[in-house]
Design a protein around this motif. Structure first.
Motif, mmCIF file in Angstrom:
data_model
loop_
_atom_site.group_PDB
_atom_site.id
_atom_site.type_symbol
_atom_site.label_atom_id
_atom_site.label_comp_id
_atom_site.label_asym_id
_atom_site.label_seq_id
_atom_site.Cartn_x
_atom_site.Cartn_y
_atom_site.Cartn_z
ATOM 1 N N ARG A 1 -9.630 7.345 -2.830
ATOM 2 C CA ARG A 1 -9.182 7.125 -1.450
ATOM 3 C C ARG A 1 -9.223 5.650 -1.066
ATOM 4 N NH1 ARG A 1 -6.981 6.055 2.070
ATOM 5 N NH2 ARG A 1 -6.742 6.928 4.155
ATOM 6 N N PHE A 2 -10.070 4.859 -1.699
ATOM 7 C CA PHE A 2 -10.207 3.452 -1.345
ATOM 8 C C PHE A 2 -9.077 2.601 -1.910
ATOM 9 C CE2 PHE A 2 -13.850 3.514 1.102
ATOM 10 C CZ PHE A 2 -14.366 2.249 1.333
ATOM 11 N N GLN B 1 -3.190 8.719 -1.510
ATOM 12 C CA GLN B 1 -2.488 9.056 -0.282
ATOM 13 C C GLN B 1 -2.209 10.549 -0.224
ATOM 14 O OE1 GLN B 1 0.750 6.588 0.920
ATOM 15 N NE2 GLN B 1 0.002 4.788 -0.149
ATOM 16 N N GLN C 1 -4.248 -2.265 1.625
ATOM 17 C CA GLN C 1 -3.960 -2.616 3.010
ATOM 18 C C GLN C 1 -4.694 -3.889 3.417
ATOM 19 O OE1 GLN C 1 -4.940 0.864 5.294
ATOM 20 N NE2 GLN C 1 -3.066 1.949 4.744
ATOM 21 N N GLU C 2 -5.937 -4.006 2.970
ATOM 22 C CA GLU C 2 -6.698 -5.228 3.254
ATOM 23 C C GLU C 2 -6.040 -6.434 2.582
ATOM 24 O OE1 GLU C 2 -9.189 -5.931 5.155
ATOM 25 O OE2 GLU C 2 -9.582 -3.909 5.879
ATOM 26 N N THR D 1 -14.176 -5.433 1.423
ATOM 27 C CA THR D 1 -14.395 -4.177 0.707
ATOM 28 C C THR D 1 -15.864 -3.784 0.733
ATOM 29 O OG1 THR D 1 -12.529 -4.658 -0.776
ATOM 30 C CG2 THR D 1 -14.103 -2.992 -1.489
ATOM 31 N N SER E 1 0.815 -1.206 0.000
ATOM 32 C CA SER E 1 0.000 0.000 0.000
ATOM 33 C C SER E 1 0.850 1.258 0.000
ATOM 34 C CB SER E 1 -0.925 0.010 1.227
ATOM 35 O OG SER E 1 -0.164 -0.055 2.420
ATOM 36 N N THR F 1 -6.625 1.753 0.763
ATOM 37 C CA THR F 1 -7.345 0.983 1.779
ATOM 38 C C THR F 1 -7.514 -0.471 1.341
ATOM 39 O OG1 THR F 1 -8.554 2.968 2.443
ATOM 40 C CG2 THR F 1 -9.460 0.851 3.133
ATOM 41 N N ARG G 1 -16.657 -2.452 4.190
ATOM 42 C CA ARG G 1 -16.202 -1.077 4.374
ATOM 43 C C ARG G 1 -17.106 -0.098 3.628
ATOM 44 N NH1 ARG G 1 -11.278 0.258 6.451
ATOM 45 N NH2 ARG G 1 -9.924 -1.451 7.092
#
Length: 267
Positions: free
Chosen positions: A165-166, A9, A172-173, A211, A2, A169, A214
């Motif tokens: 933005r996802f 970011q 990271q998942e 996902t 990520s 994220t 979230r």
């Protein structure tokens, strides 16, 4: 993984780009990226490279961060280079069986790879120096005229920013799931390339599940804040152009004109 993806970011530094109006950054970067499509000569590529490097220095973001952000596209760069080398007709400098490497292919490969790197570095500046909410507000203001055509500008702007933005994220998942598999004795990093690609298929199921979870949580959070359709929503921080915004906009226009002159003059 990520940390290698720059899109989505934000890194806060006290630079000129961080203080710019998001509309200035969006429009300026967009027209500069369009001008990159006109790059054709070595002179134009050198000028564009120096211009982008200057932007990276002014942003005060450590240069290794940008280099680390190029790692995810190394395969794309390699594929683009090989594709142009093998499929471009011209002066053959090496051949084996039906495979031919031409001088024109090498030149096209270098140009396309060079251009992609410049585009990625320039695009990353936008998200690295702009907070998601400011980016959404800037998009909403720029697209405001479309609301007269009954286009849901507010929802569209929010959707674009959330999607950007996802990206980190979701990565990271993915890292978390891979680490969980390693803890259970299944390390896919040691597998051959083909098997490693196939090993990612079972990971997609839990990744998709988390996902969706979230996204559902985000939906509840937006509803709890009475966002609604976003129509007529007020903002805590009002966007306003400063003198530096006009200066940066003029610099972007001058760069585009310079590239256009070089293109027409064949320099």
């Amino acid at each position: 993984m990520s940390e290698s993806v720059l899109i989505g970011q934000y890194i806060g530094t006290n630079s000129v780009f961080h203080r710019l109006d998001p509309r200035t950054k969006i429009v300026s970067i967009f027209i500069i990226m369009l001008s990159f499509l006109m790059l054709g000569t070595v002179t134009s590529y050198v000028i564009a490279t120096l211009f982008v490097l200057g932007i990276l220095m002014i942003s005060k973001i450590p240069f290794p961060i940008f280099m680390r952000g190029l790692k995810p596209i190394l395969f794309i760069l390699f594929f683009t280079f090989i594709y142009n080398i093998l499929l471009t007709k011209g002066t053959v400098i090496w051949s084996w069986s039906f495979i031919e490497v031409t001088m024109e292919g090498i030149q096209n490969g270098v140009r396309f790879v060079w251009r992609i790197i410049l585009l990625v570095l320039l695009a990353s500046i936008l998200t690295l120096t702009t907070k998601p909410l400011e980016l959404a507000s800037g998009l909403e203001k720029l697209l405001a005229p479309l609301s007269k055509l009954h286009v849901p500008v507010e929802q569209f702007s929010l959707m674009i920013v959330i999607a950007i933005r996802f990206i980190p994220t979701i990565l990271q998942e993915l890292e978390r799931i891979i680490l969980a598999q390693k803890a259970r004795g299944h390390d896919i990093s040691n597998l051959p390339f083909v098997k490693r690609m196939l090993a990612y298929v079972p990971i997609l199921v839990p990744l998709l599940f988390t996902t969706v979870q979230r996204a559902e949580q985000l939906t509840y959070a937006i509803d709890a804040r009475a966002y609604g359709k976003g129509k007529g929503r007020t903002a805590y921080k009002l966007l306003q152009f400063q003198q530096v915004d006009y200066v940066v906009g003029m610099v972007a226009v001058l760069f585009v004109i310079t590239v256009l002159v070089i293109k027409i003059g064949g320099m």
